[in-house]
Enzyme design. Structure first.
Site, PDB file in Angstrom:
ATOM      1  N   ASP A   8       0.940  -1.028  -0.201  1.00  0.00           N
ATOM      2  CA  ASP A   8      -0.024   0.126   0.027  1.00  0.00           C
ATOM      3  C   ASP A   8       0.868   1.267   0.088  1.00  0.00           C
ATOM      4  O   ASP A   8       1.945   1.194   0.428  1.00  0.00           O
ATOM      5  CB  ASP A   8      -1.022  -0.170   1.236  1.00  0.00           C
ATOM      6  CG  ASP A   8      -1.735   1.032   1.398  1.00  0.00           C
ATOM      7  OD1 ASP A   8      -2.445   1.676   0.284  1.00  0.00           O
ATOM      8  OD2 ASP A   8      -1.885   1.697   2.459  1.00  0.00           O
ATOM      9  N   ASP A  10      -0.065   5.257   0.872  1.00  0.00           N
ATOM     10  CA  ASP A  10      -0.435   6.109   2.002  1.00  0.00           C
ATOM     11  C   ASP A  10      -0.495   5.778   3.361  1.00  0.00           C
ATOM     12  O   ASP A  10      -1.096   4.769   3.625  1.00  0.00           O
ATOM     13  CB  ASP A  10      -1.795   6.708   1.639  1.00  0.00           C
ATOM     14  CG  ASP A  10      -1.876   7.266   0.293  1.00  0.00           C
ATOM     15  OD1 ASP A  10      -0.889   8.173  -0.119  1.00  0.00           O
ATOM     16  OD2 ASP A  10      -2.846   7.255  -0.424  1.00  0.00           O
TER      17      ASP A  10
END
Length: 228
Positions: A8, A10
């Site tokens: 991922d 953020d």
């Protein structure tokens, strides 16, 4: 056999939200109405953290301003955004994490709910060749043509991350079972569906909900942004 490493973005590889920060950056440049857009940007971000984001409405809100400008102008702004916002936020520990997987020969991919316009240069900065992100529709379908302001395809959000990842693997003639180990690094409880698909789920700088879930299920917890 190479392993699979999914990341991922953020609050996982960077200690901020690139989508939310891009919204603030547009406000700063005067691309959007400051008061209205900032309020909407903050509301969508709160919905995301609460796990109740309307991803389609959010994508339309974030992408609509892009349709008003040329790709050349958008690239210039994004270069400035990378220089002022993203690159200063990248920590050595995150770069090292990705480097370790790349050096091991693992198949690496960034899987993010943020749109591809924002995240493609960030994935490149990390040396991650494959990006799965929310797709941005262009006028005639050509990657270099102007944006319509609308999303395209299946959003890579929650269960959509599984759909998009499996489609990518299928395009390579692979499935989960072709990898002895598969890793996914994420901070968000929104990513629990994909975390449950891999052999090695790593809750990375996890939010409170994911931290509790990881502790209950015996998942590894990794803190990349801790300072001493």
């Amino acid at each position: 056999m190479a392993n699979l490493a999914l990341f991922d973005l953020d609050h996982t590889l960077i200690p901020t939200d690139s989508d939310h920060e891009w919204g603030r950056f547009m406000v700063k440049l005067g691309i959007v109405n400051a008061e209205n857009f900032a309020r909407e940007n903050d509301r969508f971000y709160a919905d995301y953290k609460a796990g109740k984001l309307d991803i389609h409405a959010y994508l339309v809100a974030m992408l609509t301003p892009l349709a008003k400008h040329s790709r050349e102008q958008l690239k210039a702004w994004h270069d400035q955004y990378m220089h002022e916002v993203i690159r200063p936020a990248i920590v050595p520990a995150a770069m090292e994490l990705v480097r370790q997987h790349r050096d091991a020969g693992d198949l690496c991919c960034m899987v993010t709910a943020t749109n591809e316009f924002i995240t493609a240069p960030i994935a490149e900065a990390f040396g991650i060749d494959k990006l799965i992100a929310c797709e941005v529709e262009t006028i005639d379908g050509h990657p270099a043509s102007a944006f319509t302001g609308r999303p395209a395809g299946t959003p890579s959000y929650r269960e959509g991350k599984i759909v998009r990842t499996e489609a990518w693997l299928a395009s390579l003639g692979k499935t989960w079972s072709d990898f002895e180990r598969s890793y996914f690094y994420s901070d968000s409880h929104n990513d629990i569906p994909l975390l449950e698909k891999v052999t090695d789920p790593i809750a990375t700088n996890p939010d409170d909900t994911l931290r509790a879930y990881a502790q209950t299920h015996g998942w590894r917890i990794l803190e990349l942004f801790q300072t001493t």
